[in-house]
Design a protein around this motif. Structure first.
Motif, PDB file in Angstrom:
ATOM      1  N   ASP A 109      11.585  -0.198  -2.059  1.00 38.80           N
ATOM      2  CA  ASP A 109      10.578  -1.198  -1.692  1.00 38.80           C
ATOM      3  C   ASP A 109      10.611  -1.538  -0.207  1.00 38.80           C
ATOM      4  N   SER A 110      11.516  -0.906   0.544  1.00 39.69           N
ATOM      5  CA  SER A 110      11.471  -1.054   1.993  1.00 39.69           C
ATOM      6  C   SER A 110      10.252  -0.342   2.565  1.00 39.69           C
ATOM      7  N   ILE A 111       9.686   0.600   1.804  1.00 37.02           N
ATOM      8  CA  ILE A 111       8.410   1.214   2.165  1.00 37.02           C
ATOM      9  C   ILE A 111       7.305   0.255   1.732  1.00 37.02           C
ATOM     10  N   ASP A 112       6.324   0.063   2.578  1.00 41.13           N
ATOM     11  CA  ASP A 112       5.283  -0.930   2.321  1.00 41.13           C
ATOM     12  C   ASP A 112       4.238  -0.378   1.351  1.00 41.13           C
ATOM     13  N   TRP A 113       4.464  -0.615   0.055  1.00 38.84           N
ATOM     14  CA  TRP A 113       3.565  -0.084  -0.973  1.00 38.84           C
ATOM     15  C   TRP A 113       2.319  -0.932  -1.168  1.00 38.84           C
ATOM     16  N   GLY A 114       2.320  -2.162  -0.697  1.00 40.04           N
ATOM     17  CA  GLY A 114       1.141  -3.010  -0.841  1.00 40.04           C
ATOM     18  C   GLY A 114       1.110  -3.751  -2.159  1.00 40.04           C
ATOM     19  N   VAL A 115       0.028  -4.492  -2.382  1.00 42.26           N
ATOM     20  CA  VAL A 115      -0.079  -5.344  -3.571  1.00 42.26           C
ATOM     21  C   VAL A 115      -0.285  -4.532  -4.849  1.00 42.26           C
ATOM     22  N   PHE A 116      -0.741  -3.281  -4.722  1.00 40.01           N
ATOM     23  CA  PHE A 116      -0.941  -2.428  -5.892  1.00 40.01           C
ATOM     24  C   PHE A 116       0.202  -1.425  -6.026  1.00 40.01           C
ATOM     25  N   SER A 117       1.434  -1.898  -5.842  1.00 44.87           N
ATOM     26  CA  SER A 117       2.595  -0.999  -5.825  1.00 44.87           C
ATOM     27  C   SER A 117       2.754  -0.230  -7.137  1.00 44.87           C
ATOM     28  N   MET A 118       2.333  -0.822  -8.259  1.00 48.97           N
ATOM     29  CA  MET A 118       2.465  -0.126  -9.534  1.00 48.97           C
ATOM     30  C   MET A 118       1.581   1.124  -9.581  1.00 48.97           C
ATOM     31  N   ILE A 119       0.551   1.158  -8.740  1.00 40.45           N
ATOM     32  CA  ILE A 119      -0.300   2.341  -8.629  1.00 40.45           C
ATOM     33  C   ILE A 119       0.175   3.222  -7.476  1.00 40.45           C
ATOM     34  N   THR A 120       0.528   2.585  -6.366  1.00 40.05           N
ATOM     35  CA  THR A 120       0.865   3.315  -5.143  1.00 40.05           C
ATOM     36  C   THR A 120       2.121   4.170  -5.307  1.00 40.05           C
ATOM     37  N   LYS A 121       3.148   3.639  -5.960  1.00 39.81           N
ATOM     38  CA  LYS A 121       4.411   4.383  -6.091  1.00 39.81           C
ATOM     39  C   LYS A 121       4.248   5.700  -6.851  1.00 39.81           C
ATOM     40  N   PRO A 122       3.677   5.700  -8.063  1.00 42.20           N
ATOM     41  CA  PRO A 122       3.501   6.990  -8.751  1.00 42.20           C
ATOM     42  C   PRO A 122       2.531   7.913  -8.023  1.00 42.20           C
ATOM     43  N   MET A 123       1.576   7.335  -7.305  1.00 44.18           N
ATOM     44  CA  MET A 123       0.629   8.145  -6.552  1.00 44.18           C
ATOM     45  C   MET A 123       1.342   8.873  -5.405  1.00 44.18           C
ATOM     46  N   PHE A 124       2.281   8.157  -4.758  1.00 43.60           N
ATOM     47  CA  PHE A 124       3.034   8.815  -3.691  1.00 43.60           C
ATOM     48  C   PHE A 124       3.917   9.909  -4.263  1.00 43.60           C
ATOM     49  N   TRP A 125       4.530   9.647  -5.406  1.00 47.55           N
ATOM     50  CA  TRP A 125       5.352  10.680  -6.047  1.00 47.55           C
ATOM     51  C   TRP A 125       4.525  11.936  -6.289  1.00 47.55           C
ATOM     52  N   LEU A 126       3.279  11.749  -6.739  1.00 46.63           N
ATOM     53  CA  LEU A 126       2.412  12.897  -6.994  1.00 46.63           C
ATOM     54  C   LEU A 126       2.098  13.632  -5.688  1.00 46.63           C
ATOM     55  N   LEU A 127       1.796  12.876  -4.614  1.00 48.63           N
ATOM     56  CA  LEU A 127       1.533  13.502  -3.320  1.00 48.63           C
ATOM     57  C   LEU A 127       2.759  14.273  -2.838  1.00 48.63           C
ATOM     58  N   TYR A 128       3.926  13.676  -2.978  1.00 51.76           N
ATOM     59  CA  TYR A 128       5.171  14.319  -2.541  1.00 51.76           C
ATOM     60  C   TYR A 128       5.416  15.606  -3.330  1.00 51.76           C
ATOM     61  N   THR A 129       5.120  15.572  -4.629  1.00 53.84           N
ATOM     62  CA  THR A 129       5.305  16.753  -5.480  1.00 53.84           C
ATOM     63  C   THR A 129       4.336  17.859  -5.081  1.00 53.84           C
TER      64      THR A 129
END
Length: 599
Positions: free
Chosen positions: A344-364
């Protein structure tokens, strides 16, 4: 303006209100008071935290101390960082990242995360001990103390170093510093009591930032102090820290939180971070502070008072992260090094429950493709495919409204200025054709948070930094380097410098494509019946083209991909509903009509 466009604008407006209003309605934590806190000691200009029974200081940060011939520098050398530790105060105050350069120039300097006092925007970490129980402040080391190197010669992942200082009154202080192969330091502080009486004192860690650092300053990005306190994340932006409560004891603006079991505190930007990380289960007081008189920001971890008996030794272990905010590395420290919610030191924003899995998908995706530009396009395709059922309902509704456009124009012409008659006949038309202008509103509302999260993911990731796409786009974190002012490189003129007045009108290839993609998408939507609104909507793509022209190329690629996928989906759905949009045909017909009128 027709009802369909009203619903679209209303949906966007409501979403923006939710995003802006969240920061005001979200519950804020109440700072906890450190029960051990007292006055501040100057302690020879030391940046000391408060301790019990101490005399107040006139200032917390003294002028820059002149370098002494006794000061030594202990090299830091790993595969990923290079720097040094100063024996003055035992500061970790010089650290550069071997994997990151300031720009793409082959001779560019390395990114410097920490820099010593005396340089612009000095930024360093130091560890020490504060006196307690009436102990003389001169018996503990301060930031001007010259430590000696007792063990080791160079700090590497295989060879830790140990600093020592004997106060001459029976207390021996040591700091053992280790570093892993990435960006994590481990610091073991110890005090050995060779006197005949017990001594009371407390350990602390501190990060000091002299002056306000250079910032991006974009409202969706947090830059400043950040901390985790027993699972609760709080942030203090640099620009907001001067507004924190003033403490007479500290002679500074202070925000404190007591941490019972686990937490961390530090300073963060978009790509780099420096964080104090106490051991799991270690209680401490987390302190964000701004010293107005010296323009210094500090993040501090103050540990409970400890007592060392005659002949005894006390220890305190903690860690320091100083480096790049790499998602995989931070996730590793959270999972394998027990740094609670470090991700959470990365600024995921107010929609973190969406942003985190979305970043995982981008990273993959990036792991398979190896190119961030194409990874962004593929991610956008996947998200659009997942949202297609919602999009289908919206586009079917728009198709019906587009189909009814000629009849709506006739009703408007017949009704004239009679608004009541216009409304009645419009409602009758909707009922007859089973069309609902509001039916496309909810799907749009549901999609907006998802695409805001996708934008956030692309904005915050360090993977865009100096990442090429193809051709002329060699850094996705910077604006499109091409310029219409030199015909995209055909003329022998340099592009305008960033920040100049000409940079605003210096559109690159990508921003121009973005404007065209927005215009194409707009041509499929029902046109507003009110002339003023129609004119505003007609200009909107070109206004946005200039507004977004200086954004990072990676973000512009995302917008282009999103617009073109949306255009394709909407075009095909409208055709399936019996509407045959003739976007380019309308242009040709308009040009022919103007030519005929001229004759």
């Amino acid at each position: 303006m027709d009802d369909q466009n009203k619903n679209l604008i209303l949906a966007i407006a409501l979403s923006l209100l939710v995003l802006i209003g969240w920061s005001f309605i979200a519950p804020q934590s109440t700072p906890l008071v450190d029960p051990e806190a007292g006055a501040i000691t100057a302690n020879d200009g030391d940046l000391m935290p408060p301790a019990t029974s101490l005399v107040p200081a006139t200032e917390v940060v003294a002028e820059t101390i002149e370098q002494s011939v006794e000061e030594q520098r202990i090299p830091i050398e790993t595969d990923r960082v290079v720097g040094s530790i100063s024996t003055r105060g035992g500061r970790i105050d010089s650290l550069s990242l071997k994997d990151y350069t300031v720009d793409l120039d082959p001779d560019s300097d390395l990114v410097q995360v920490l820099r010593p006092e005396g340089e612009e925007h000095a930024y360093y970490a130091l560890y020490g001990w504060g006196p307690a129980g009436g102990m003389d402040p001169k018996l503990v080391p301060n930031r001007g103390t010259i430590w000696s190197l007792s063990e080791g010669k160079i700090l590497t992942p295989e060879t830790p170093i140990t600093l020592a200082w004997d106060n001459g009154q029976g207390l021996l202080f040591k700091q053992k510093v280790s570093i892993d192969k990435d960006f994590l330091f481990s610091i073991e502080q110890s005090v050995t009591n060779n006197t005949t009486t017990s001594q009371r004192l407390y350990p602390y860690g501190m990060i000091a930032q002299h002056g306000t650092p250079d910032q991006i300053g974009f409202f969706i990005l947090h830059e400043g102090a950040i901390r985790m306190s027993d699972g609760h994340l709080t942030k203090n932006k640099y620009k907001k820290m001067p507004d924190m409560d003033y403490s007479e004891q500290e002679r500074a603006r202070v925000d404190k939180q007591d941490v019972v079991e686990s937490g961390w505190i530090g300073f963060t930007g978009k790509e780099w971070m420096t964080t104090l990380i106490p051991e799991q289960g270690q209680p401490f007081t987390s302190v964000a502070k701004y010293i107005e008189s010296q323009d210094v920001y500090t993040a501090e971890a103050r540990f409970p008072v400890m007592e060392v008996s005659p002949g005894g030794t006390i220890l305190n272990d903690s860690r320091l992260f100083a480096g790049a905010k790499e998602w995989s590395l931070i996730k590793h420290y959270e999972r394998d090094e027990a740094v609670e919610r470090f991700i959470d030191s990365i600024d995921w924003g107010v929609f973190s429950m969406i942003t985190k899995p979305m970043f995982w998908l981008l990273y993959t995706i990036y792991g398979f493709i190896g190119n961030m530009g194409w990874s962004i396009i593929v991610l956008t395709l996947i998200i659009k495919a997942m949202l297609f059922p919602l999009a289908y309902k919206s586009y079917v509704s728009m198709a019906k409204m587009k189909k009814l456009q000629p009849e709506m124009e006739i009703i408007k012409k017949n009704a004239g200025d009679d608004k009541q008659k216009l409304q009645q006949e419009m409602m009758a038309l909707y009922k007859k054709e089973k069309a609902n202008p509001a039916s496309g509103c909810l799907p749009i509302l549901l999609q907006i948070p998802i695409f805001f999260s996708l934008y956030k993911v692309i904005f915050v990731t360090i993977l865009l930094r100096h990442a090429p796409w193809f051709g002329w786009v060699n850094d996705l974190s910077e604006p499109d380097p091409s310029s219409i002012l030199n015909l995209f490189g055909l003329l022998p003129y340099a592009t305008p410098e960033a920040g100049s007045i000409f940079a605003i009108i210096s559109l690159g290839i990508l921003p121009i494509i973005l404007g065209i993609s927005m215009w194409l998408q707009q041509k499929l939507n029902p046109a507003p019946t009110e002339p003023t609104q129609a004119m505003v909507m007609a200009w909107m793509p070109w206004v946005f083209m200039f507004m977004l022209g200086n954004f990072a190329a990676g973000l512009v690629i995302y917008w282009i991909a999103n617009n073109m996928i949306t255009f394709t989906q909407q075009y095909l759905i409208m055709r399936s509903q019996g509407v045959k949009p003739d976007v380019f045909g309308n242009i040709i017909s308009g040009l022919k009509r103007k030519k005929s009128d001229a004759k």
